[in-house]
Design an enzyme around this catalytic site. Structure first.
Site, mmCIF file in Angstrom:
data_model
loop_
_atom_site.group_PDB
_atom_site.id
_atom_site.type_symbol
_atom_site.label_atom_id
_atom_site.label_comp_id
_atom_site.label_asym_id
_atom_site.label_seq_id
_atom_site.Cartn_x
_atom_site.Cartn_y
_atom_site.Cartn_z
ATOM 1 N N LYS A 1 -6.712 39.314 36.855
ATOM 2 C CA LYS A 1 -6.648 40.776 36.898
ATOM 3 C C LYS A 1 -6.051 41.319 38.191
ATOM 4 O O LYS A 1 -5.691 42.492 38.269
ATOM 5 C CB LYS A 1 -8.063 41.369 36.739
ATOM 6 C CG LYS A 1 -8.737 41.101 35.430
ATOM 7 C CD LYS A 1 -9.995 41.946 35.267
ATOM 8 C CE LYS A 1 -11.087 41.571 36.250
ATOM 9 N NZ LYS A 1 -11.683 40.251 35.966
ATOM 10 N N GLU B 1 -2.513 40.494 28.559
ATOM 11 C CA GLU B 1 -3.500 41.004 27.596
ATOM 12 C C GLU B 1 -4.885 40.410 27.832
ATOM 13 O O GLU B 1 -5.908 41.093 27.687
ATOM 14 C CB GLU B 1 -3.028 40.687 26.171
ATOM 15 C CG GLU B 1 -3.775 41.425 25.083
ATOM 16 C CD GLU B 1 -3.479 42.918 25.025
ATOM 17 O OE1 GLU B 1 -4.410 43.708 25.328
ATOM 18 O OE2 GLU B 1 -2.350 43.302 24.696
ATOM 19 N N LYS C 1 -11.166 46.511 35.038
ATOM 20 C CA LYS C 1 -10.587 46.628 33.695
ATOM 21 C C LYS C 1 -10.262 48.085 33.367
ATOM 22 O O LYS C 1 -9.229 48.381 32.765
ATOM 23 C CB LYS C 1 -11.543 46.037 32.667
ATOM 24 C CG LYS C 1 -11.659 44.528 32.773
ATOM 25 C CD LYS C 1 -12.676 43.948 31.797
ATOM 26 C CE LYS C 1 -12.755 42.431 31.936
ATOM 27 N NZ LYS C 1 -13.760 41.825 31.043
#
Length: 366
Positions: A119, A146, A223
């Protein structure tokens, strides 16, 4: 039809990376016959060592890595790719490394596309985020990630498609953490102490023994930041209001003056939150962004059991995307816990998307 050879440089051979290699080796015949794509691993690495094999790693890759891997730097990877005139390069980042992200731009500048579980690149300051995309555009390379927010279900692709179609996204909301989904699904539905649920989650390897890190809210916040940046918002991590699940009042000192969780205080605070809810409500830890208020929050909420979020079971995650066209009815994407097999398949999906784009570019220039 000639097969398109794709050279995958894999960074990270932990749970996800090793599963990825094995899945691709097992499915190689399928990709050859149905996709006309030959996926190879000429270089695989852990954090300090790299195994170089020009023709690609085979079934015995683990033994070969143990006996033949050598210390490396990312510059060595780039040099090896150039020496062997590798084309159609995809660097797969299956790590959680901060350091590797610093090499994304040099990799792109030297002919690499990137697929990432990591991330970090999309949560760093916005100037890096934009510089990365400027280089992708300049060198005509792809960057797909993804699996950085879910197992590989098309959450980011859905948001991207909506945004690029001109659709106005009004809210993004959901339970983004499978571990915290498990914790609150069990705590809400059973007569059990909160600390006991944490212990059970640790046994299932959904939480580490360092509860403070897991319950800080930072994973959910990262996120949420990735999701909002997909719709053109230049937020920084510091813009997110995070209400962590633990605070300093829930810690004490043991006989050795070591900081430890005060289970009595912890259990009491969450029991109060649970029993003071309205009827038919459950606790959920959510990430939320609303356009109207232009506010990003990570927080514990009391949710009606009639909603999709309120009906979550097990360690499922859920993403709700509200748009102008659909009004108060969200687009809902729900998936099961992010096991390594599912994440690795999600990585393969991103690899195949990059391969198809390479194939289409070659067709144009043919």
């Amino acid at each position: 039809m000639s097969k398109l050879k794709i050279n995958i440089i894999l960074f990270g051979i932990g749970n996800i990376g090793s599963t990825l290699i094995n899945q691709i080796i097992e499915s190689q015949a399928f990709f050859n016959e149905n996709k006309s794509i030959d996926l190879r691993f000429p270089i695989i690495t852990n954090s300090t060592l790299a195994f170089f094999e020009k023709e690609g790693a085979e079934n015995a890759w683990e033994a070969n890595f143990v006996h033949l891997a050598i210390p490396f730097k990312v510059d060595d990877i780039i040099a090896f790719a150039k020496e062997n005139a590798f084309e159609n390069l995809i660097a797969v980042d299956a790590t959680a490394s901060d350091e590797l992200v610093d090499h994304y731009i040099p990799l792109i500048q030297n002919g690499f596309n990137i697929v990432a579980v990591n991330k970090k690149a999309n949560t760093l300051p916005i100037h890096f985020y934009k510089e990365l995309r400027e280089n992708l555009k300049k060198y005509d390379k792809e960057f797909l990630y993804e699996t950085s927010v879910d197992t590989g279900f098309p959450v980011l692709q859905t948001i991207r498609d909506l945004y690029n179609s001109g659709e106005k996204i009004t809210k993004i909301r959901g339970v983004f953490s499978d571990s915290l989904s498990y914790v609150f699904n069990r705590f809400s539905s059973e007569d059990i102490c909160f600390s006991e649920v944490l212990k059970e989650a640790e046994k299932l390897q959904l939480l580490t023994s360092d509860y403070e890190r897991d319950l800080s809210g930072s994973d959910v916040a990262e996120k949420l930041l990735i999701l909002t940046r997909e719709i053109g918002k230049d937020f920084e991590f510091s813009d997110i209001k995070i209400t962590p699940l633990l605070d300093h009042n829930q810690y004490g000192l043991n006989a050795k003056s070591k900081r430890v969780l005060n289970k009595e205080v912890l259990d009491k605070s969450f029991k109060i939150a649970k029993i003071t809810q309205a009827d038919n409500h459950v606790l959920r830890y959510v990430g939320e962004y609303t356009i109207l208020e232009d506010k990003l929050e990570v927080k514990l909420v009391s949710e009606s059991t009639k909603t999709a979020i309120g009906q979550l079971k097990g360690s499922d995650t859920i993403f709700e995307i509200y748009t102008q066209s659909y009004g108060n009815i969200p687009i809902v994407i729900q998936s099961a816990a992010a096991g390594r097999e599912a994440i690795a398949r999600g990585v393969i999906t991103d690899i195949l998307k990059v391969a198809e784009k390479i194939k289409n570019k070659e067709a144009i220039w043919a």
